[in-house]
Motif scaffolding. Structure first.
Motif, PDB file in Angstrom:
ATOM      1  N   GLY A   1       0.762  -1.125   0.051  1.00  0.00           N
ATOM      2  CA  GLY A   1       0.015   0.100   0.068  1.00  0.00           C
ATOM      3  C   GLY A   1       0.743   1.252   0.021  1.00  0.00           C
ATOM      4  O   GLY A   1       0.453   2.325  -0.513  1.00  0.00           O
ATOM      5  N   LEU A   2       2.154   1.302   0.722  1.00  0.00           N
ATOM      6  CA  LEU A   2       2.832   2.454   0.699  1.00  0.00           C
ATOM      7  C   LEU A   2       3.889   2.408  -0.415  1.00  0.00           C
ATOM      8  O   LEU A   2       4.662   3.380  -0.375  1.00  0.00           O
ATOM      9  CB  LEU A   2       3.493   2.593   2.226  1.00  0.00           C
ATOM     10  CG  LEU A   2       2.521   2.577   3.272  1.00  0.00           C
ATOM     11  CD1 LEU A   2       3.304   2.500   4.784  1.00  0.00           C
ATOM     12  CD2 LEU A   2       1.727   4.037   3.211  1.00  0.00           C
ATOM     13  N   GLY A   3       4.309   1.300  -1.029  1.00  0.00           N
ATOM     14  CA  GLY A   3       5.443   1.044  -1.742  1.00  0.00           C
ATOM     15  C   GLY A   3       6.611   1.176  -1.081  1.00  0.00           C
ATOM     16  O   GLY A   3       7.602   1.745  -1.345  1.00  0.00           O
ATOM     17  N   HIS A   4       6.827   0.485   0.017  1.00  0.00           N
ATOM     18  CA  HIS A   4       7.772   0.329   1.046  1.00  0.00           C
ATOM     19  C   HIS A   4       8.412  -0.770   0.699  1.00  0.00           C
ATOM     20  O   HIS A   4       7.645  -1.904   0.426  1.00  0.00           O
ATOM     21  CB  HIS A   4       6.946   0.721   2.359  1.00  0.00           C
ATOM     22  CG  HIS A   4       7.891   1.005   3.385  1.00  0.00           C
ATOM     23  ND1 HIS A   4       7.794   0.581   4.592  1.00  0.00           N
ATOM     24  CD2 HIS A   4       8.977   2.208   3.509  1.00  0.00           C
ATOM     25  CE1 HIS A   4       8.791   1.222   5.457  1.00  0.00           C
ATOM     26  NE2 HIS A   4       9.363   1.835   4.665  1.00  0.00           N
ATOM     27  N   THR A   5       9.575  -1.078   1.573  1.00  0.00           N
ATOM     28  CA  THR A   5      10.108  -2.115   1.607  1.00  0.00           C
ATOM     29  C   THR A   5       9.501  -3.186   2.291  1.00  0.00           C
ATOM     30  O   THR A   5       8.820  -2.958   3.358  1.00  0.00           O
ATOM     31  CB  THR A   5      11.738  -1.842   2.266  1.00  0.00           C
ATOM     32  OG1 THR A   5      12.319  -3.185   2.216  1.00  0.00           O
ATOM     33  CG2 THR A   5      11.732  -1.367   3.529  1.00  0.00           C
ATOM     34  N   PHE A   6       9.692  -4.318   2.040  1.00  0.00           N
ATOM     35  CA  PHE A   6       8.952  -5.594   2.875  1.00  0.00           C
ATOM     36  C   PHE A   6       9.773  -5.876   4.042  1.00  0.00           C
ATOM     37  O   PHE A   6      11.126  -5.722   4.310  1.00  0.00           O
ATOM     38  CB  PHE A   6       8.780  -6.990   1.910  1.00  0.00           C
ATOM     39  CG  PHE A   6       7.850  -6.962   0.946  1.00  0.00           C
ATOM     40  CD1 PHE A   6       6.700  -7.045   1.240  1.00  0.00           C
ATOM     41  CD2 PHE A   6       8.195  -6.643  -0.500  1.00  0.00           C
ATOM     42  CE1 PHE A   6       5.561  -6.859   0.256  1.00  0.00           C
ATOM     43  CE2 PHE A   6       7.372  -6.651  -1.363  1.00  0.00           C
ATOM     44  CZ  PHE A   6       5.896  -6.870  -1.107  1.00  0.00           C
ATOM     45  N   ALA A   7       9.100  -6.351   5.201  1.00  0.00           N
ATOM     46  CA  ALA A   7       9.825  -6.920   6.203  1.00  0.00           C
ATOM     47  C   ALA A   7      10.833  -7.958   5.847  1.00  0.00           C
ATOM     48  O   ALA A   7      10.481  -8.839   4.998  1.00  0.00           O
ATOM     49  CB  ALA A   7       8.729  -7.539   7.179  1.00  0.00           C
ATOM     50  N   PRO A   8      11.924  -8.285   6.633  1.00  0.00           N
ATOM     51  CA  PRO A   8      13.052  -9.112   6.145  1.00  0.00           C
ATOM     52  C   PRO A   8      12.694 -10.459   6.636  1.00  0.00           C
ATOM     53  O   PRO A   8      13.273 -11.124   7.544  1.00  0.00           O
ATOM     54  CB  PRO A   8      14.501  -8.556   6.944  1.00  0.00           C
ATOM     55  CG  PRO A   8      13.626  -7.945   7.970  1.00  0.00           C
ATOM     56  CD  PRO A   8      12.469  -7.422   7.746  1.00  0.00           C
ATOM     57  N   ALA A   9      11.550 -11.200   6.009  1.00  0.00           N
ATOM     58  CA  ALA A   9      10.931 -12.307   6.345  1.00  0.00           C
ATOM     59  C   ALA A   9      11.928 -13.470   6.278  1.00  0.00           C
ATOM     60  O   ALA A   9      12.049 -14.371   7.195  1.00  0.00           O
ATOM     61  CB  ALA A   9       9.721 -12.732   5.682  1.00  0.00           C
ATOM     62  N   ARG A  10      12.776 -13.636   5.447  1.00  0.00           N
ATOM     63  CA  ARG A  10      13.811 -14.500   5.122  1.00  0.00           C
ATOM     64  C   ARG A  10      14.892 -14.494   6.242  1.00  0.00           C
ATOM     65  O   ARG A  10      15.204 -15.577   6.817  1.00  0.00           O
ATOM     66  CB  ARG A  10      14.520 -14.287   3.923  1.00  0.00           C
ATOM     67  CG  ARG A  10      15.423 -15.540   3.221  1.00  0.00           C
ATOM     68  CD  ARG A  10      15.012 -16.748   2.834  1.00  0.00           C
ATOM     69  NE  ARG A  10      14.763 -17.607   4.065  1.00  0.00           N
ATOM     70  CZ  ARG A  10      13.943 -18.591   4.277  1.00  0.00           C
ATOM     71  NH1 ARG A  10      12.968 -18.847   3.402  1.00  0.00           N
ATOM     72  NH2 ARG A  10      14.251 -19.187   5.286  1.00  0.00           N
ATOM     73  N   LYS A  11      15.236 -13.351   6.453  1.00  0.00           N
ATOM     74  CA  LYS A  11      16.402 -13.184   7.576  1.00  0.00           C
ATOM     75  C   LYS A  11      15.753 -13.585   8.975  1.00  0.00           C
ATOM     76  O   LYS A  11      16.404 -14.330   9.682  1.00  0.00           O
ATOM     77  CB  LYS A  11      16.642 -11.780   7.556  1.00  0.00           C
ATOM     78  CG  LYS A  11      17.789 -11.488   6.504  1.00  0.00           C
ATOM     79  CD  LYS A  11      18.298 -10.045   6.546  1.00  0.00           C
ATOM     80  CE  LYS A  11      19.275  -9.907   5.509  1.00  0.00           C
ATOM     81  NZ  LYS A  11      19.614  -8.307   5.389  1.00  0.00           N
ATOM     82  N   ILE A  12      14.334 -13.349   9.026  1.00  0.00           N
ATOM     83  CA  ILE A  12      13.572 -13.639  10.456  1.00  0.00           C
ATOM     84  C   ILE A  12      13.785 -15.136  10.722  1.00  0.00           C
ATOM     85  O   ILE A  12      14.048 -15.741  11.690  1.00  0.00           O
ATOM     86  CB  ILE A  12      12.398 -13.122  10.486  1.00  0.00           C
ATOM     87  CG1 ILE A  12      12.344 -11.385  10.624  1.00  0.00           C
ATOM     88  CG2 ILE A  12      11.425 -13.593  11.564  1.00  0.00           C
ATOM     89  CD1 ILE A  12      11.263 -10.718  10.325  1.00  0.00           C
ATOM     90  N   LEU A  13      13.275 -15.841   9.488  1.00  0.00           N
ATOM     91  CA  LEU A  13      13.238 -17.203   9.623  1.00  0.00           C
ATOM     92  C   LEU A  13      14.503 -17.682   9.855  1.00  0.00           C
ATOM     93  O   LEU A  13      14.772 -18.892  10.535  1.00  0.00           O
ATOM     94  CB  LEU A  13      12.626 -17.775   8.297  1.00  0.00           C
ATOM     95  CG  LEU A  13      10.926 -17.712   8.329  1.00  0.00           C
ATOM     96  CD1 LEU A  13      10.645 -18.001   6.913  1.00  0.00           C
ATOM     97  CD2 LEU A  13      10.330 -18.402   9.187  1.00  0.00           C
TER      98      LEU A  13
END
Ligand SMILES: [Zn+2]
Length: 415
Positions: free
Chosen positions: A304-316
């Motif tokens: 919605g904001l055209g913003h970066t995604f949360a670092p999901a891969r790094k979190i896992l």
């Protein structure tokens, strides 16, 4: 009479039980239990057995267990769980969106009087009946998209009277609607412009005049706060969360959306979940992981904001628990479709199907402290979503375009 409450459903091409998988860390698709030609026996909305359909048909005879036959190819998953939404609101923010795609930032729009404050005004002015109708419409739409449990925050009231009114509406809709709703108080969304004091005195007012009343009326067991330069500082949040914890609330936080604020406090206090995390780096992820704080990615607000995604891969990869939720709200995340957003996050962050499914089922259940759901297993709620395919990989591949063709809640088929 009893017979009506006992049934056997199936056969399903594939049942992905998502049972016996870890709450934290990476998941390979091969780790998922897949039952082919599967069936589910249930009693009074609770699963009694999951196995091959024919095996179950022999074990649970037709005179005892009503048959609910399924025709064609269906892949079955546990009912989906959206663990972070702001669905109780009135009014559109299409004006904000038009400004944003013209290049004006979210924070600048908020400074100009748009943003959350605009929704607060339109929601305060709306009648309770209309707010209830709007909420029912949004919840029903989610249910047809396979989401059987939905967390819903207040936070567009921003005074004791209005926050209680909105939480009462959520409670009322939860009673009337088939979907299960989990209310969270987000009165600490923003200091309202009409409050005669600073951030600290506003939070103090919430602790004295709102939180005890929420407890007394049993309107929510969870408290959220927006920790951000435009909302509340870490120090302000620490005091508020400490008081909320003392009153017995579970704590969650909007953290690290635009600036690295919040995640270190979330870790320091060992709260239940830290949501957003778009700008979190390694130190933030490590801190959250060490303290067992659930990390909730909200791809809808990134889209919605055209913003970066949360670092999901790094979190896992850091062995933390990743939940994926929509953050559906009228400002930054109006789109609201969990499956579409989770599929898109998967392509950008390189998540396996198992990691995505976990993030919208049993890991999301953990973020809401609901151990009775999120997997297809004996003793759990009979909440399921079925997709018209023989191969589970089609579901994310279609990026939300292939919606569910069947939904069950508490053992009742709704779609
Ligand atoms: Zn949010």
């Amino acid at each position: 009479m009893i017979k009506e409450h006992r049934k056997l459903i199936g056969p399903f091409s594939q049942i992905l039980t998502l049972a016996n998988l870890p709450l934290h860390g990476t998941l390979a698709d091969e780790a998922m239990t897949i039952i082919r030609n599967g069936g589910i026996a249930m009693e009074n909305g609770i699963i009694s057995a999951v196995d091959n359909y024919r095996t179950l048909a022999e074990k649970y005879p037709g005179h005892d267990y009503t048959r609910e036959q399924v025709a064609g190819d269906i892949v079955l998953l546990p009912g989906l769980i959206d663990a972070h939404t702001h669905l109780c609101y009135a009014g559109s923010r299409a004006n904000d969106f038009a400004l944003r795609i013209a290049g004006i930032s979210y924070l600048e729009i908020a400074r100009q009087g748009g943003g959350i404050w605009q929704t607060v005004q339109s929601t305060r002015e709306e009648t309770s009946q209309n707010l209830e109708d709007l909420l029912i419409e949004r919840v029903s739409r989610k249910l047809t998209r396979g989401v059987t449990t939905i967390e819903i925050k207040s936070g567009y009231g921003l005074n004791a009277e209005q926050e209680i009114r909105h939480l009462e509406i959520i409670k009322q809709v939860d009673r009337r609607h088939t979907a299960d709703l989990v209310p969270t108080c987000l009165a600490a969304h923003l200091k309202p412009r009409d409050f005669p004091g600073n951030n600290s005195t506003y939070l103090e007012y919430l602790v004295n005049d709102l939180l005890p009343e929420i407890k007394r009326r049993n309107l929510a067991s969870r408290i959220d706060i927006f920790v951000e330069a435009s909302a509340f500082t870490m120090d302000e949040a620490r005091t508020y969360l400490t008081e909320a914890r003392r009153l017995g609330f579970d704590l969650v936080m909007h953290a690290d959306q635009f600036t690295k604020a919040g995640s270190h406090l979330a870790a320091e206090m060992g709260i239940l979940s830290a949501d957003h995390l778009e700008v979190s780096g390694e130190p933030e992820i490590q801190a959250l992981q060490r303290k067992g704080v659930i990390c909730t990615a909200l791809p809808g607000s990134s889209i919605g904001l055209g913003h970066t995604f949360a670092p999901a891969r790094k979190i896992l990869d850091a062995n933390a628990c990743l939940v994926i939720a929509t953050d559906q709200n009228p400002g930054s995340a109006p789109q609201g479709d969990l499956l579409t957003q989770a599929s898109i996050l998967a392509t950008f962050e390189k998540l396996s199907s198992a990691e995505v499914f976990a993030g919208i089922t049993f890991r999301a259940a953990a973020a809401l402290r609901l151990p009775d759901r999120g997997v297809i297993q004996e003793g759990k709620l009979a909440d399921f979503v079925g997709f018209p395919t023989a191969d589970y990989r089609e579901i994310l591949y279609q990026q939300g375009n292939m919606g569910p063709s069947m939904v069950w809640k508490n053992g009742e088929r709704l779609l």
